[in-house]
Design a protein around this motif. Structure first.
Motif, mmCIF file in Angstrom:
data_model
loop_
_atom_site.group_PDB
_atom_site.id
_atom_site.type_symbol
_atom_site.label_atom_id
_atom_site.label_comp_id
_atom_site.label_asym_id
_atom_site.label_seq_id
_atom_site.Cartn_x
_atom_site.Cartn_y
_atom_site.Cartn_z
ATOM 1 N N ARG A 120 3.192 -8.634 -8.665
ATOM 2 C CA ARG A 120 1.954 -7.896 -8.908
ATOM 3 C C ARG A 120 1.930 -7.405 -10.350
ATOM 4 O O ARG A 120 2.956 -7.047 -10.907
ATOM 5 C CB ARG A 120 1.852 -6.691 -7.970
ATOM 6 N N ASP A 146 0.842 -1.203 0.000
ATOM 7 C CA ASP A 146 0.000 0.000 0.000
ATOM 8 C C ASP A 146 0.874 1.247 0.000
ATOM 9 O O ASP A 146 0.654 2.202 -0.754
ATOM 10 C CB ASP A 146 -0.893 0.038 1.246
ATOM 11 N N TYR A 191 -6.806 -2.409 -7.832
ATOM 12 C CA TYR A 191 -6.720 -2.247 -6.384
ATOM 13 C C TYR A 191 -6.788 -0.767 -6.009
ATOM 14 O O TYR A 191 -7.483 -0.383 -5.081
ATOM 15 C CB TYR A 191 -5.427 -2.872 -5.877
ATOM 16 N N ASP A 223 -3.654 -5.518 -11.779
ATOM 17 C CA ASP A 223 -4.030 -5.761 -10.390
ATOM 18 C C ASP A 223 -3.929 -4.481 -9.570
ATOM 19 O O ASP A 223 -4.836 -4.147 -8.797
ATOM 20 C CB ASP A 223 -3.095 -6.806 -9.778
ATOM 21 N N LYS A 276 -10.095 0.143 -4.065
ATOM 22 C CA LYS A 276 -9.881 0.097 -2.615
ATOM 23 C C LYS A 276 -8.958 1.184 -2.088
ATOM 24 O O LYS A 276 -9.331 1.955 -1.215
ATOM 25 C CB LYS A 276 -9.301 -1.270 -2.228
#
Length: 324
Positions: free
Chosen positions: A100, A76, A108, A104, A112
């Motif tokens: 990753r 993150d 993400y 993706d 999110k």
DNA sequence: AAGGGGGACAACCGCAACGCT
DNA sequence: GAGCGTTGCGGTTGTCCCCCT
């Protein structure tokens, strides 16, 4: 007359891939490689799919060492810090997160992380008076200042994204090889986190122009699988990201360097770099929540990432009501 | 139980860049 | 240098699934 389609859309299957198609594609590539020609691959592999679709399926799901699922706090943090510096260059961001894919990370972020970030930012923040510029002449705060920093309610990088493990490091002068900007290194503090990703803690100007930072060798997230995959977990692998200021052209400079060959952290592996702005935002200017929101909403980026002045004292200066 | 809404994610689309002839 | 095919990338869309009513 427009460009010819990459494949005959009437004769290709679309939609989700079946396990049979997956195994066909995987088997073929493991046996023969991509052959450097995705367009011809589906026919050779016996698939009724567009070459681009095969490529995407392989890169995002079938190639080895792909990781799916939960993103860690560390990931993150990397995504956020890169996003605020370079914007939606998902392939570049993905190159910093082994396993990753750009797709993706993009998903993400959109579903999110952006919301997470926005949700954690207090709504009450208004623009505060600029911090005295003399502060910038002070040496960078010690790591303990970050560790001890406990003002999450008014820190616009959420605490889960705080750089508590940062340590000042020295970076060599930069040589920008591919732009017209002549540069001199700017004495801005740089910090190194635990995985050796170097982040600048300086405020930089909104992006005005940008040039691709490196070629395909820099990213395996979207490569054909035959590239030398960058593995950050390999001992000796380092990546550098920094800003500097082009005094001559009055441009803030951004540089991001990959050294995948086990070099020293201080070895400045020359790659191309980009111009971040035509003018420098004075370092004493900071962005508040509304700025960040606007930038996120507008798709702009390269605003402040981590602010060296977000220590406890400065927190009091900016948001006295929220610092207990 | 049905269905509507929203979130998550896989896949597609279009464009720019690149490389070859 | 022009033209063309291919690749890489980022934005967008489609679909599935879960939750709520």
């Amino acid at each position: 007359m427009g460009r010819a389609p990459c494949c005959d859309k009437a004769n290709v299957k679309r939609g989700p891939w079946s396990p049979e198609e997956d195994s066909k594609l995987k088997e073929y590539i493991e046996k023969h490689g991509t052959g450097g020609n995705w367009i011809a691959l589906p026919q050779k592999a016996g698939l009724k799919r567009c070459g681009k679709s095969c490529r995407l399926r392989w890169l995002n799901y079938l190639r080895p060492n792909i990781r799916h699922g939960e993103f860690s706090d560390e990931e993150d943090r990397i995504i956020c810090s890169l996003y605020v510096n370079i914007g939606s260059r998902w392939s570049i961001i993905a190159a910093q997160l082994p396993g990753r894919t750009d797709n993706d990370i993009k998903n993400y972020w959109n579903t999110k992380l952006k919301k997470k970030l926005m949700g954690l930012l207090p709504l009450s923040h208004q623009r505060k008076p600029p911090f005295p510029s003399s502060q910038h002449q002070n040496p960078p705060p010690s790591p303990s200042m970050y560790s001890d920093y406990n003002c999450s309610s008014s820190y616009y990088i959420p605490q889960t994204l705080s750089f508590t493990d940062l340590e000042p490091i020295s970076l060599p002068s930069t040589n920008f090889a591919s732009t017209s900007c002549t540069t001199t290194s700017l004495s801005l503090p740089f910090y190194q986190n635990q995985d050796s990703t170097v982040v600048s803690t300086s405020a930089i100007s909104p992006m005005q122009c940008y040039y691709p930072m490196f070629g395909s060798e820099g990213s395996c997230s979207s490569s054909d699988g035959s590239c030398t995959q960058i593995k950050q977990e390999e001992p000796g692998y380092q990546s550098y990201m920094s800003t500097s200021f082009d005094e001559f052209n009055n441009k803030a400079m951004f540089s991001y360097n990959i050294n995948g060959r086990g070099g020293n952290i201080n070895q400045w592996d020359e790659k191309s770099s980009g111009c971040f702005g035509q003018t420098q935002t004075p370092l004493e200017n900071y962005y508040d929540l509304e700025d960040i929101k606007q930038m996120i909403n507008s798709g702009s980026s390269s605003f402040i990432n981590i602010d060296e002045n977000k220590n406890e004292e400065n927190c009091m200066y900016y948001y006295p009501d929220e610092c207990n």
